[in-house]
Scaffold this motif. Structure first.
Motif, PDB file in Angstrom:
ATOM      1  N   TYR A 102      -6.262   7.320  -0.679  1.00 22.60           N
ATOM      2  CA  TYR A 102      -5.738   6.258  -0.938  1.00 22.60           C
ATOM      3  C   TYR A 102      -5.489   5.924  -2.252  1.00 22.60           C
ATOM      4  O   TYR A 102      -6.218   6.503  -3.483  1.00 22.60           O
ATOM      5  CB  TYR A 102      -7.263   5.284  -0.786  1.00 22.60           C
ATOM      6  CG  TYR A 102      -6.967   3.702  -1.177  1.00 22.60           C
ATOM      7  CD1 TYR A 102      -6.064   2.872  -0.576  1.00 22.60           C
ATOM      8  CD2 TYR A 102      -8.245   3.286  -1.912  1.00 22.60           C
ATOM      9  CE1 TYR A 102      -5.787   1.582  -0.990  1.00 22.60           C
ATOM     10  CE2 TYR A 102      -8.022   1.822  -2.283  1.00 22.60           C
ATOM     11  CZ  TYR A 102      -6.908   1.021  -1.596  1.00 22.60           C
ATOM     12  OH  TYR A 102      -6.949  -0.272  -1.694  1.00 22.60           O
ATOM     13  N   ASP A 106      -1.494   1.139  -2.615  1.00 22.58           N
ATOM     14  CA  ASP A 106      -1.323   1.495  -1.115  1.00 22.58           C
ATOM     15  C   ASP A 106      -1.981   0.171  -0.433  1.00 22.58           C
ATOM     16  O   ASP A 106      -2.624  -0.495  -1.141  1.00 22.58           O
ATOM     17  CB  ASP A 106      -2.303   2.542  -0.971  1.00 22.58           C
ATOM     18  CG  ASP A 106      -1.528   3.763  -0.968  1.00 22.58           C
ATOM     19  OD1 ASP A 106      -0.482   3.865  -1.436  1.00 22.58           O
ATOM     20  OD2 ASP A 106      -2.251   5.149  -0.598  1.00 22.58           O
TER      21      ASP A 106
ATOM     22  N   ARG C 174       0.551   7.424  -6.760  1.00 19.17           N
ATOM     23  CA  ARG C 174       0.840   8.361  -5.738  1.00 19.17           C
ATOM     24  C   ARG C 174       2.008   9.531  -6.652  1.00 19.17           C
ATOM     25  O   ARG C 174       2.895   8.661  -7.557  1.00 19.17           O
ATOM     26  CB  ARG C 174       1.872   7.776  -4.756  1.00 19.17           C
ATOM     27  CG  ARG C 174       0.940   7.302  -3.640  1.00 19.17           C
ATOM     28  CD  ARG C 174       1.674   7.238  -2.438  1.00 19.17           C
ATOM     29  NE  ARG C 174       0.551   6.932  -1.165  1.00 19.17           N
ATOM     30  CZ  ARG C 174       0.081   7.825  -0.527  1.00 19.17           C
ATOM     31  NH1 ARG C 174       0.410   8.949  -0.769  1.00 19.17           N
ATOM     32  NH2 ARG C 174      -0.835   7.387   0.464  1.00 19.17           N
TER      33      ARG C 174
END
Lengths: 176, 176, 176
Positions: A102, A106, C174
């Motif tokens: 996660y 997201d 990310r």
């Protein structure tokens, strides 16, 4: 036997309906006074029976209190060995989101689930309102204190307490 | 009066059936919307009435929220003084296993129970989902915070919080 | 339509009766297997519907587990944004006694209430048996761990845990 026909039909029904049926059995185990009434009439372990019927592996002589919830959708991952006590309002969970996948931005709902077994070994005791998280094994004879949040394995013959639960006592051998 | 005859019969029934009946009264107190409906119609304290009927000593003007569970089998050990507030989903327990007699290799189910009274003194308040353990006295005017696990006596006019609960504030005298 | 007439009558009934009706809707959302049954039949979000009907602001695609209680008497103060998950046995509260006005010797029942909104932002997740206190905003994408007691705002894209809840992880971007 009408009940047997009904039960067979339920067995053949799609998994989804079974889940609702299992939820209903768990609801009876949690809130009905029927298990207590049967116990008074000499029929013990009715809650264990309901848990077994909805997929859990439950041993002999297991005590289950009122309002104990288990992960009904993943009941096959739950193993309760003989002579275990699970007190009132405890929760046993077998699935959670895998938060290691996660990241910021997201969608949480797309984070994959992990499903892990829960094993409560022989003679262990789970206290009031304790929460047992996925993947946990509670060792033989161990005691989980009231209100504990158990996120890791509990060694045999220890007492754990707190949020998250930690060992507060190692049980000793009898010296007498 | 049919109800009176029924009540007398229940009074004379074995202790075990009484326990189931008391459990049922507690179930109504915990989950039914009836107490709220009666309250709207001007009949206050219906939950207190149900608690009293099942053996607890409950004073005047006591507020009890929904889903509050007390140790039905040992209700006589519970004393709730006047003007106490017990909020939603709290638990009051009067018995536990005496773990000082539990050694490695023992069968937990043979460990003796200890039964101890719980006293909640005048004007004290128990927060949401708090757990009151056996033997605890909550002092006059004391406040137990939401989610607290109360394992020891709470001094009068203090606020306690946490698992296990500790004093986080001592209430002061009014200086005005 | 008889049901529509009934609903209109309820709408015009005094606030107090509405409260009991809302409590009842919440009871269905909490304990009935009906939401799960409807979900199996393709009708999702029945619990969200019940919450909305009893006054909460609930967004799209919200997951609500069983036995989640919200402050029914102050439901208008609750805002749940889109894609939020609230898991089993969580509690959302919007009112509490203002203990800054509570002094030694006071009658707790005369201490004024404070009512504060609770906002759970887009995509946030509330864990099993977590308690959300009045005035709290849970930021976008934040995760409240099981059993947490949330007394302060939760920053967006963090994970909080414990009693009281503290940030245990800040979610990263990310890098892939």
């Amino acid at each position: 036997m009408k009940i047997q026909i009904l039960l067979r039909k339920i067995k053949n029904a799609p998994k989804a309906f079974k889940f609702v049926w299992y939820l209903y059995l768990n609801k009876i185990a949690r809130f009905s006074v029927l298990p207590s009434l049967l116990s008074v009439l000499g029929i013990k372990n009715f809650r264990s029976y309901l848990w077994r019927k909805s997929g859990c592996n439950v041993g002999k002589d297991v005590f289950i209190g009122w309002d104990v919830y288990y992960d009904v959708g993943n009941a096959k991952l739950i193993t309760i060995e003989d002579e275990v006590s699970i007190t009132n309002r405890a929760i046993v969970f077998c699935h959670r989101r895998d938060l290691s996948h996660y990241y910021k931005g997201d969608n949480y709902k797309n984070v994959p689930f992990i499903k892990l077994p829960v094993v409560i070994k022989k003679g262990a005791a789970v206290g009031t309102a304790a929460i047992i998280m996925p993947g946990v094994t509670i060792g033989e004879g161990a005691v989980v204190a009231a209100g504990a949040l158990v996120t890791k394995d509990v060694p045999a013959w220890t007492i754990v307490a707190g949020c998250p639960a930690k060992v507060i006592k190692v049980l000793e051998d009898r010296t007498e």
